[in-house]
Design a protein around this motif. Sequence first.
Motif, PDB file in Angstrom:
ATOM      1  N   GLU A  69      -2.091   2.703  -3.428  1.00 56.01           N
ATOM      2  CA  GLU A  69      -1.932   1.151  -3.405  1.00 56.01           C
ATOM      3  C   GLU A  69      -1.749   0.672  -4.777  1.00 56.01           C
ATOM      4  O   GLU A  69      -0.778  -0.097  -5.113  1.00 56.01           O
ATOM      5  CB  GLU A  69      -3.350   0.700  -2.846  1.00 56.01           C
ATOM      6  CG  GLU A  69      -3.553   1.184  -1.278  1.00 56.01           C
ATOM      7  CD  GLU A  69      -4.971   0.631  -0.962  1.00 56.01           C
ATOM      8  OE1 GLU A  69      -4.804  -0.324  -0.088  1.00 56.01           O
ATOM      9  OE2 GLU A  69      -5.928   1.155  -1.139  1.00 56.01           O
ATOM     10  N   PHE A  70      -2.541   1.129  -5.736  1.00 59.22           N
ATOM     11  CA  PHE A  70      -2.583   0.527  -7.036  1.00 59.22           C
ATOM     12  C   PHE A  70      -2.473   1.751  -8.269  1.00 59.22           C
ATOM     13  O   PHE A  70      -3.131   2.720  -7.995  1.00 59.22           O
ATOM     14  CB  PHE A  70      -3.595  -0.484  -7.435  1.00 59.22           C
ATOM     15  CG  PHE A  70      -3.635  -1.669  -6.472  1.00 59.22           C
ATOM     16  CD1 PHE A  70      -2.775  -2.817  -6.699  1.00 59.22           C
ATOM     17  CD2 PHE A  70      -4.369  -1.883  -5.405  1.00 59.22           C
ATOM     18  CE1 PHE A  70      -2.855  -3.951  -5.981  1.00 59.22           C
ATOM     19  CE2 PHE A  70      -4.499  -2.918  -4.626  1.00 59.22           C
ATOM     20  CZ  PHE A  70      -3.635  -3.869  -5.023  1.00 59.22           C
ATOM     21  N   ARG A  71      -1.927   1.003  -9.471  1.00 57.05           N
ATOM     22  CA  ARG A  71      -2.106   2.009 -10.578  1.00 57.05           C
ATOM     23  C   ARG A  71      -2.792   0.920 -11.737  1.00 57.05           C
ATOM     24  O   ARG A  71      -2.055  -0.176 -11.852  1.00 57.05           O
ATOM     25  CB  ARG A  71      -0.721   2.474 -10.805  1.00 57.05           C
ATOM     26  CG  ARG A  71      -0.216   3.503 -10.009  1.00 57.05           C
ATOM     27  CD  ARG A  71      -0.938   4.869  -9.912  1.00 57.05           C
ATOM     28  NE  ARG A  71      -0.387   5.765  -9.167  1.00 57.05           N
ATOM     29  CZ  ARG A  71      -0.757   5.979  -7.988  1.00 57.05           C
ATOM     30  NH1 ARG A  71      -1.904   5.052  -7.461  1.00 57.05           N
ATOM     31  NH2 ARG A  71      -0.250   6.789  -7.107  1.00 57.05           N
ATOM     32  N   ALA A 116       1.273   0.650  -6.659  1.00 56.75           N
ATOM     33  CA  ALA A 116       1.462   2.172  -7.055  1.00 56.75           C
ATOM     34  C   ALA A 116       3.283   2.350  -6.882  1.00 56.75           C
ATOM     35  O   ALA A 116       3.578   3.230  -7.754  1.00 56.75           O
ATOM     36  CB  ALA A 116       1.185   2.963  -5.884  1.00 56.75           C
ATOM     37  N   GLU A 117       3.995   1.741  -6.020  1.00 57.98           N
ATOM     38  CA  GLU A 117       5.400   2.099  -6.166  1.00 57.98           C
ATOM     39  C   GLU A 117       6.201   1.335  -7.258  1.00 57.98           C
ATOM     40  O   GLU A 117       7.219   1.723  -7.636  1.00 57.98           O
ATOM     41  CB  GLU A 117       5.973   1.380  -4.950  1.00 57.98           C
ATOM     42  CG  GLU A 117       5.866  -0.093  -4.743  1.00 57.98           C
ATOM     43  CD  GLU A 117       4.603  -0.526  -3.818  1.00 57.98           C
ATOM     44  OE1 GLU A 117       4.516  -1.649  -3.330  1.00 57.98           O
ATOM     45  OE2 GLU A 117       3.606   0.209  -3.733  1.00 57.98           O
ATOM     46  N   GLN A 118       5.630   0.716  -8.246  1.00 59.67           N
ATOM     47  CA  GLN A 118       6.046  -0.137  -9.329  1.00 59.67           C
ATOM     48  C   GLN A 118       6.017   0.963 -10.479  1.00 59.67           C
ATOM     49  O   GLN A 118       6.448   0.824 -11.763  1.00 59.67           O
ATOM     50  CB  GLN A 118       5.357  -1.093  -9.696  1.00 59.67           C
ATOM     51  CG  GLN A 118       5.759  -2.323  -8.491  1.00 59.67           C
ATOM     52  CD  GLN A 118       4.964  -3.615  -9.084  1.00 59.67           C
ATOM     53  OE1 GLN A 118       3.922  -3.776  -9.245  1.00 59.67           O
ATOM     54  NE2 GLN A 118       5.664  -4.608  -9.026  1.00 59.67           N
ATOM     55  N   GLU A 119       5.237   2.028 -10.397  1.00 53.26           N
ATOM     56  CA  GLU A 119       4.776   2.881 -11.567  1.00 53.26           C
ATOM     57  C   GLU A 119       6.104   3.631 -12.392  1.00 53.26           C
ATOM     58  O   GLU A 119       6.096   3.508 -13.455  1.00 53.26           O
ATOM     59  CB  GLU A 119       4.065   4.170 -11.196  1.00 53.26           C
ATOM     60  CG  GLU A 119       3.477   4.793 -12.142  1.00 53.26           C
ATOM     61  CD  GLU A 119       2.642   6.215 -11.859  1.00 53.26           C
ATOM     62  OE1 GLU A 119       2.417   6.955 -12.723  1.00 53.26           O
ATOM     63  OE2 GLU A 119       2.174   6.251 -10.764  1.00 53.26           O
ATOM     64  N   ASP A 120       7.138   4.214 -11.371  1.00 53.37           N
ATOM     65  CA  ASP A 120       8.307   4.554 -11.936  1.00 53.37           C
ATOM     66  C   ASP A 120       9.011   3.618 -12.685  1.00 53.37           C
ATOM     67  O   ASP A 120       9.522   3.789 -13.813  1.00 53.37           O
ATOM     68  CB  ASP A 120       8.794   5.502 -10.964  1.00 53.37           C
ATOM     69  CG  ASP A 120       8.130   6.715 -10.228  1.00 53.37           C
ATOM     70  OD1 ASP A 120       7.471   7.244 -11.131  1.00 53.37           O
ATOM     71  OD2 ASP A 120       8.895   7.086  -8.993  1.00 53.37           O
ATOM     72  N   ALA A 121       9.338   2.537 -12.000  1.00 51.50           N
ATOM     73  CA  ALA A 121      10.243   1.547 -12.738  1.00 51.50           C
ATOM     74  C   ALA A 121       9.371   0.988 -14.229  1.00 51.50           C
ATOM     75  O   ALA A 121      10.057   0.754 -14.984  1.00 51.50           O
ATOM     76  CB  ALA A 121      10.293   0.390 -11.794  1.00 51.50           C
TER      77      ALA A 121
END
Length: 274
Positions: A67-69, A120-125
């Motif tokens: 969910e989050f980072r 969480a899905e924003q971490e790579d970007a």
Amino acid sequence: MPELPEVETVKRELEKHLLNQKIIALEATYPRMVLTGFENLQKELTGRTITGLSRRGKYLIFEFADEFRLISHLRMEGKYRLANLGEISQKHDHIAVKFADKQLVYNDVRKFGTWELLAAEQEDAYFLSKKLGPEPTYADFDCHIFAEKLQKSSKKIKPFLLEQSLVVGLGNIYVDEALWRAQIHPETQANHLTKLEVQSLHTAIIELLQEAIELGGSSIRTYSALGEPGRMQEKLQVYAKTGDPCPRCLTPIQKIKVAGRGTHFCPKCQQKRL
């Protein structure tokens, strides 16, 4: 001051105490440190469990399932400590994350450190936008790519290494040490390095940072690990050794300014290009 070995040491220590711990409250005396908003941080993380900790370069990452980072950058003076719930706050304590039986306190004299909460899905970007280089391991840090990047730049090698685009994790201490190991003057232009110098520097960076991780980082000035103090400062050869004899040739270590940073080197082992 914390560089990659120190952040990695903090991560490993926090893993021992915080994995699977549920956050019951968050408090802040300096909420502006949370760039994505402290109120949003409270809303999203209260009641959630820390499921993992990781690191990218000098960034510490708290994971909350898929969910989050929460991304923490310690900058120059940031540090963490674990405390009892009833402990009186200390000067420069800015954020407290409370669990059932303890709290994680973030302290930062200069208030340069930052926290950012991402999906969480924003971490790579997020890390792609930082233009970070590879991690300093033989598996990730390719010497041929390193050489190609150096050959395309006329920047001085010390500030270029500090940029984090060639390889992550190096700060003032470990750049000075790596250049000493590779016998390269800190003001040498990147595209003037020989093939042998590039190979030596590549090896020095990897071996130096891995050794520093094994020794728990360098406990210098305000940095200290959560567990035992780091021991890498006992192995430093040139950093903060102005006037001391070079361990390799006995020439006195000198200190100069390079791109505004205090820089330690041996004038004989690391001769300046004419």
